[in-house]
Design a protein around this motif. Sequence first.
Motif, PDB file in Angstrom:
ATOM      1  N   GLY A   1      13.676  14.913  34.326  1.00 28.94           N
ATOM      2  CA  GLY A   1      13.118  16.131  34.913  1.00 28.94           C
ATOM      3  C   GLY A   1      13.200  16.141  36.417  1.00 28.94           C
ATOM      4  N   GLY A   2      12.971  17.317  36.994  1.00 27.29           N
ATOM      5  CA  GLY A   2      13.005  17.450  38.447  1.00 27.29           C
ATOM      6  C   GLY A   2      12.651  18.867  38.853  1.00 27.29           C
ATOM      7  N   HIS A   3      13.048  19.242  40.069  1.00 26.25           N
ATOM      8  CA  HIS A   3      12.722  20.558  40.625  1.00 26.25           C
ATOM      9  C   HIS A   3      13.988  21.279  41.071  1.00 26.25           C
ATOM     10  N   THR A   4      13.982  22.599  40.897  1.00 25.31           N
ATOM     11  CA  THR A   4      15.103  23.426  41.340  1.00 25.31           C
ATOM     12  C   THR A   4      14.690  24.889  41.325  1.00 25.31           C
ATOM     13  N   MET A   5      15.273  25.697  42.185  1.00 26.13           N
ATOM     14  CA  MET A   5      15.089  27.151  42.205  1.00 26.13           C
ATOM     15  C   MET A   5      13.612  27.548  42.209  1.00 26.13           C
ATOM     16  N   GLY A   6      12.784  26.783  42.892  1.00 28.74           N
ATOM     17  CA  GLY A   6      11.372  27.092  42.978  1.00 28.74           C
ATOM     18  C   GLY A   6      10.595  26.841  41.707  1.00 28.74           C
ATOM     19  N   THR A   7      11.184  26.101  40.782  1.00 32.02           N
ATOM     20  CA  THR A   7      10.533  25.793  39.518  1.00 32.02           C
ATOM     21  C   THR A   7      10.911  24.375  39.103  1.00 32.02           C
ATOM     22  N   THR A   8      10.730  24.049  37.842  1.00 31.95           N
ATOM     23  CA  THR A   8      11.049  22.702  37.363  1.00 31.95           C
ATOM     24  C   THR A   8      12.175  22.760  36.338  1.00 31.95           C
ATOM     25  N   TRP A   9      12.819  21.610  36.148  1.00 36.18           N
ATOM     26  CA  TRP A   9      13.788  21.480  35.064  1.00 36.18           C
ATOM     27  C   TRP A   9      13.446  20.252  34.239  1.00 36.18           C
ATOM     28  N   SER A  10      13.812  20.304  32.970  1.00 35.66           N
ATOM     29  CA  SER A  10      13.620  19.146  32.101  1.00 35.66           C
ATOM     30  C   SER A  10      14.769  19.076  31.108  1.00 35.66           C
ATOM     31  N   VAL A  11      15.134  17.868  30.764  1.00 34.90           N
ATOM     32  CA  VAL A  11      16.205  17.650  29.788  1.00 34.90           C
ATOM     33  C   VAL A  11      15.776  16.543  28.838  1.00 34.90           C
ATOM     34  N   LYS A  12      15.884  16.812  27.548  1.00 33.69           N
ATOM     35  CA  LYS A  12      15.766  15.770  26.527  1.00 33.69           C
ATOM     36  C   LYS A  12      17.156  15.566  25.959  1.00 33.69           C
ATOM     37  N   LEU A  13      17.589  14.333  25.901  1.00 28.44           N
ATOM     38  CA  LEU A  13      18.942  14.073  25.446  1.00 28.44           C
ATOM     39  C   LEU A  13      18.992  12.818  24.573  1.00 28.44           C
ATOM     40  N   VAL A  14      19.976  12.797  23.709  1.00 26.66           N
ATOM     41  CA  VAL A  14      20.186  11.646  22.831  1.00 26.66           C
ATOM     42  C   VAL A  14      21.306  10.804  23.424  1.00 26.66           C
ATOM     43  N   ALA A  15      21.003   9.545  23.711  1.00 28.99           N
ATOM     44  CA  ALA A  15      21.985   8.666  24.351  1.00 28.99           C
ATOM     45  C   ALA A  15      21.778   7.233  23.887  1.00 28.99           C
ATOM     46  N   PRO A  16      22.830   6.396  23.965  1.00 29.49           N
ATOM     47  CA  PRO A  16      22.660   4.978  23.666  1.00 29.49           C
ATOM     48  C   PRO A  16      21.603   4.366  24.589  1.00 29.49           C
ATOM     49  N   ARG A  17      20.914   3.375  24.110  1.00 27.12           N
ATOM     50  CA  ARG A  17      19.811   2.802  24.874  1.00 27.12           C
ATOM     51  C   ARG A  17      20.252   2.148  26.184  1.00 27.12           C
ATOM     52  N   ASP A  18      21.537   1.806  26.269  1.00 29.21           N
ATOM     53  CA  ASP A  18      22.005   1.181  27.510  1.00 29.21           C
ATOM     54  C   ASP A  18      22.631   2.189  28.469  1.00 29.21           C
ATOM     55  N   ARG A  19      22.533   3.494  28.182  1.00 28.85           N
ATOM     56  CA  ARG A  19      23.132   4.510  29.051  1.00 28.85           C
ATOM     57  C   ARG A  19      22.378   4.564  30.373  1.00 28.85           C
ATOM     58  N   ASP A  20      23.119   4.724  31.477  1.00 27.26           N
ATOM     59  CA  ASP A  20      22.525   4.790  32.805  1.00 27.26           C
ATOM     60  C   ASP A  20      21.893   6.171  33.009  1.00 27.26           C
ATOM     61  N   LEU A  21      20.577   6.238  32.865  1.00 26.87           N
ATOM     62  CA  LEU A  21      19.879   7.515  32.989  1.00 26.87           C
ATOM     63  C   LEU A  21      19.796   7.979  34.437  1.00 26.87           C
ATOM     64  N   HIS A  22      19.825   7.056  35.375  1.00 23.75           N
ATOM     65  CA  HIS A  22      19.783   7.442  36.789  1.00 23.75           C
ATOM     66  C   HIS A  22      21.014   8.277  37.150  1.00 23.75           C
ATOM     67  N   ALA A  23      22.174   7.864  36.630  1.00 24.10           N
ATOM     68  CA  ALA A  23      23.406   8.606  36.905  1.00 24.10           C
ATOM     69  C   ALA A  23      23.358   9.988  36.253  1.00 24.10           C
ATOM     70  N   LEU A  24      22.810  10.067  35.055  1.00 19.77           N
ATOM     71  CA  LEU A  24      22.693  11.360  34.388  1.00 19.77           C
ATOM     72  C   LEU A  24      21.733  12.271  35.144  1.00 19.77           C
ATOM     73  N   HIS A  25      20.621  11.700  35.607  1.00 17.25           N
ATOM     74  CA  HIS A  25      19.658  12.494  36.375  1.00 17.25           C
ATOM     75  C   HIS A  25      20.307  13.054  37.640  1.00 17.25           C
ATOM     76  N   ALA A  26      21.033  12.205  38.340  1.00 20.75           N
ATOM     77  CA  ALA A  26      21.694  12.633  39.582  1.00 20.75           C
ATOM     78  C   ALA A  26      22.726  13.716  39.298  1.00 20.75           C
ATOM     79  N   GLY A  27      23.450  13.575  38.196  1.00 17.30           N
ATOM     80  CA  GLY A  27      24.461  14.565  37.856  1.00 17.30           C
ATOM     81  C   GLY A  27      23.857  15.911  37.497  1.00 17.30           C
ATOM     82  N   ILE A  28      22.767  15.891  36.755  1.00 14.11           N
ATOM     83  CA  ILE A  28      22.078  17.138  36.405  1.00 14.11           C
ATOM     84  C   ILE A  28      21.580  17.831  37.666  1.00 14.11           C
TER      85      ILE A  28
END
Length: 323
Positions: free
Chosen positions: A10-37
């Motif tokens: 989750g994070g902030h954008t356009m004066g509001t918030t965003w959230s994402v629930k996703l299915v990924a392998p347990r070793d997936r780099d979530l920091h990179a996905l967060h930055a990309g989103i």
Amino acid sequence: MLPTEIAALGGHTMGTTWSVKLVAPRDRDLHALHAGIQAQLDRVVAQMSTWEPASDISRYNRAAAGSWQVLPDDFWRVLRAAQTVAERSDGAFDPTVGPLVALWGFGAAAARQRRPDATQLAEVAARCGWQRLQMDARAQAVLQPGGLQLDLSAIAKGHGVDLVSDWLRGQGIDAALVEVGGELHGRGRKPDGQPWRVLVESAPEEDAGADHPPRVLALDDLAVATSGDRWHRYEHDGVSYSHTLDSRRHAPVTAAAAAVTVIHREAMLADAWATALTVMGADEGLAFADRHGLAARFVQRGDGGPVETLSQGFRQHLQAGNA
């Protein structure tokens, strides 16, 4: 195959918030996905935010009369979609209504919240109108005829949802529920094989007096967006004014529905059509939705509590979700 799990970002954008629930392998780099989103959503802001003086839309709005402005790909795609909805809705949706929104006391350049005088209203209204938009597809450019102010706030959040969902797909994430400011898109299945299920937006005061059941949707590569006067309105001299402007009347929507929800394949179009149907009102909007195959839900305030009406397309989604 590595075991998967549902991760929440989750994070902030356009004066509001965003959230994402996703299915990924347990070793997936979530920091990179967060930055990309966040990068995808930052791109929307850089191109289409009227709150940012350096954005592409702000530069267009300041451009000299008679100049053609070349637009980035995303901006062009969203503006073309906005123009299409404006044409099909006969102006119930209008991407040029920004100055009127501000005049009535809403948005990035909001004036004092009050009813403007007739002279001022006529002057501003003369600069608005989706019919003034001239677009050159070959050059991917838009003419600034003079004083035209674009405002894509009723479609940009939905576009952001689509952008993030598509980007995640490109990153090998086949199942995700993306939300930006209440606009949603769900794709793929959770680890238990079930689709993403969401409760259609409602408010506590509506739930308390409602005689209809909670509306739950299964989003299997579907988007849902909700508009209405619940979030942004004010009262002046005993009159309630909604932030949703009817450009055909040059005034806020009167007796706006508390909520209008639209289901569509694209969040961008669900977002725009929810606004258009809000402007039309429940009677005209429901007839339009049934005529054009739109899945729409209206919730209005009645003397005995909230009143819900559903288009045939919306009923079919409810039936499919319960199958």
